[in-house]
Design a protein around this motif. Structure first.
Motif, short mmCIF file in Angstrom:
data_model
loop_
_atom_site.label_atom_id
_atom_site.label_comp_id
_atom_site.label_asym_id
_atom_site.label_seq_id
_atom_site.Cartn_x
_atom_site.Cartn_y
_atom_site.Cartn_z
N LYS A 1 5.38 8.22 3.92
CA LYS A 1 4.88 9.42 4.59
C LYS A 1 5.94 10.51 4.60
O LYS A 1 7.10 10.26 4.89
N GLY A 2 5.51 11.71 4.27
CA GLY A 2 6.41 12.84 4.23
C GLY A 2 7.16 12.99 2.93
O GLY A 2 7.81 14.03 2.72
N ARG A 3 7.08 11.99 2.06
CA ARG A 3 7.79 12.06 0.79
C ARG A 3 6.85 12.03 -0.41
O ARG A 3 7.14 12.65 -1.43
N PHE A 4 5.75 11.31 -0.28
CA PHE A 4 4.80 11.17 -1.38
C PHE A 4 3.54 11.97 -1.08
O PHE A 4 3.12 12.07 0.08
N THR A 5 2.92 12.50 -2.12
CA THR A 5 1.69 13.25 -1.99
C THR A 5 0.70 12.80 -3.05
O THR A 5 1.02 12.83 -4.25
N MET A 6 -0.48 12.40 -2.63
CA MET A 6 -1.53 12.02 -3.55
C MET A 6 -2.48 13.19 -3.75
O MET A 6 -2.81 13.90 -2.81
N SER A 7 -2.92 13.38 -4.97
CA SER A 7 -3.87 14.43 -5.28
C SER A 7 -4.75 13.98 -6.44
O SER A 7 -4.50 12.94 -7.04
N GLY A 8 -5.76 14.78 -6.74
CA GLY A 8 -6.65 14.41 -7.81
C GLY A 8 -7.25 15.60 -8.51
O GLY A 8 -7.28 16.71 -7.97
N ASP A 9 -7.72 15.37 -9.70
CA ASP A 9 -8.43 16.36 -10.50
C ASP A 9 -9.70 15.68 -10.98
O ASP A 9 -9.68 14.94 -11.96
N ASN A 10 -10.80 15.95 -10.29
CA ASN A 10 -12.05 15.29 -10.62
C ASN A 10 -12.54 15.64 -12.03
O ASN A 10 -13.15 14.80 -12.69
N PHE B 1 0.83 -1.20 0.00
CA PHE B 1 0.00 0.00 0.00
C PHE B 1 0.86 1.25 0.00
O PHE B 1 1.85 1.33 0.74
N VAL B 2 0.47 2.23 -0.80
CA VAL B 2 1.20 3.48 -0.89
C VAL B 2 0.35 4.66 -0.41
O VAL B 2 0.76 5.41 0.48
N ALA B 3 -0.83 4.83 -1.00
CA ALA B 3 -1.68 5.97 -0.64
C ALA B 3 -3.10 5.68 -1.08
O ALA B 3 -3.35 4.90 -1.99
N THR B 4 -4.05 6.35 -0.43
CA THR B 4 -5.45 6.20 -0.81
C THR B 4 -6.24 7.44 -0.42
O THR B 4 -5.90 8.13 0.55
N THR B 5 -7.27 7.71 -1.18
CA THR B 5 -8.21 8.77 -0.88
C THR B 5 -9.51 8.48 -1.60
O THR B 5 -9.65 7.45 -2.26
N THR B 6 -10.47 9.39 -1.47
CA THR B 6 -11.74 9.26 -2.17
C THR B 6 -11.82 10.27 -3.30
O THR B 6 -11.09 11.28 -3.30
N TRP B 7 -12.70 10.02 -4.24
CA TRP B 7 -12.89 10.95 -5.34
C TRP B 7 -13.34 12.33 -4.86
O TRP B 7 -13.05 13.33 -5.50
N SER B 8 -14.03 12.36 -3.72
CA SER B 8 -14.52 13.63 -3.20
C SER B 8 -13.41 14.49 -2.61
O SER B 8 -13.67 15.62 -2.20
N GLY B 9 -12.21 13.98 -2.54
CA GLY B 9 -11.09 14.76 -2.04
C GLY B 9 -11.04 14.88 -0.54
O GLY B 9 -10.67 15.94 -0.02
N GLY B 10 -11.41 13.82 0.14
CA GLY B 10 -11.35 13.81 1.58
C GLY B 10 -9.96 13.54 2.11
O GLY B 10 -8.95 13.94 1.51
N ARG B 11 -9.91 12.86 3.23
CA ARG B 11 -8.64 12.57 3.86
C ARG B 11 -7.79 11.64 3.01
O ARG B 11 -8.31 10.79 2.27
N ILE B 12 -6.51 11.81 3.12
CA ILE B 12 -5.55 11.01 2.38
C ILE B 12 -4.69 10.24 3.37
O ILE B 12 -4.25 10.79 4.39
N TYR B 13 -4.46 8.97 3.08
CA TYR B 13 -3.69 8.11 3.95
C TYR B 13 -2.49 7.56 3.18
O TYR B 13 -2.59 7.24 2.00
N TYR B 14 -1.37 7.45 3.88
CA TYR B 14 -0.14 7.01 3.26
C TYR B 14 0.47 5.85 4.02
O TYR B 14 0.33 5.75 5.24
N GLY B 15 1.14 5.02 3.28
CA GLY B 15 1.92 3.98 3.94
C GLY B 15 3.09 4.58 4.70
O GLY B 15 3.61 5.63 4.36
N ASP B 16 3.48 3.88 5.76
CA ASP B 16 4.54 4.41 6.62
C ASP B 16 5.83 4.69 5.86
O ASP B 16 6.54 5.65 6.17
#
Length: 124
Positions: free
Chosen positions: A65-74, A47-62
């Motif tokens: 963390k601090g190096r990767f950033t997940m984002s989206g463009d709906n 697991f690396v990262a996860t979020t929802t399409w609605s752009g809620g909270r983002i979770y990262y694998g240990d």
């Protein structure tokens, strides 16, 4: 049906950065969760990262963390993974995934659709 296409992988030197993209098409309205996973040869899918399409909270694998950033463009049905301070141990095939659970998940079984993967290689 949902189709996912990853892009942006390649070869980068340790300490460098890379941005992965995952373009989704045919996304049904009940597809809520997006995730990033990776798998190195001979290792389990991680697991690396996860979020929802609605752009809620983002979770990262240990490990990221601090190096990767997940984002989206709906509007573009696209999610991204910005990877900074890359390490050789980040070398893997990176997959994006989509699921119909309304809650972000680190579990592969919660994702029904997967992309083909994109290779990321980090050299010393």
């Amino acid at each position: 049906q949902v189709q996912l296409v990853e892009s942006g992988g390649g070869l980068v030197q340790a300490g460098g950065s890379l941005r992965l993209s995952c373009a989704a098409s045919g996304r049904p309205f009940n597809t809520y969760t997006m995730g990033w996973f990776r798998q190195a040869p001979g290792k389990e899918r991680e697991f690396v990262a996860t979020t929802t399409w609605s752009g809620g909270r983002i979770y990262y694998g240990d490990s990221v963390k601090g190096r990767f950033t997940m984002s989206g463009d709906n509007a573009k049905n696209t999610v991204y993974l910005q990877m900074n301070s890359l390490k050789p141990e980040d070398t893997a095939v990176y997959y994006c995934a989509a699921g119909n659970t309304p809650i972000p998940s680190i579990l592969t079984r919660h994702y029904g659709w997967w992309g083909q993967g994109t290779q990321v290689t980090v050299s010393s």
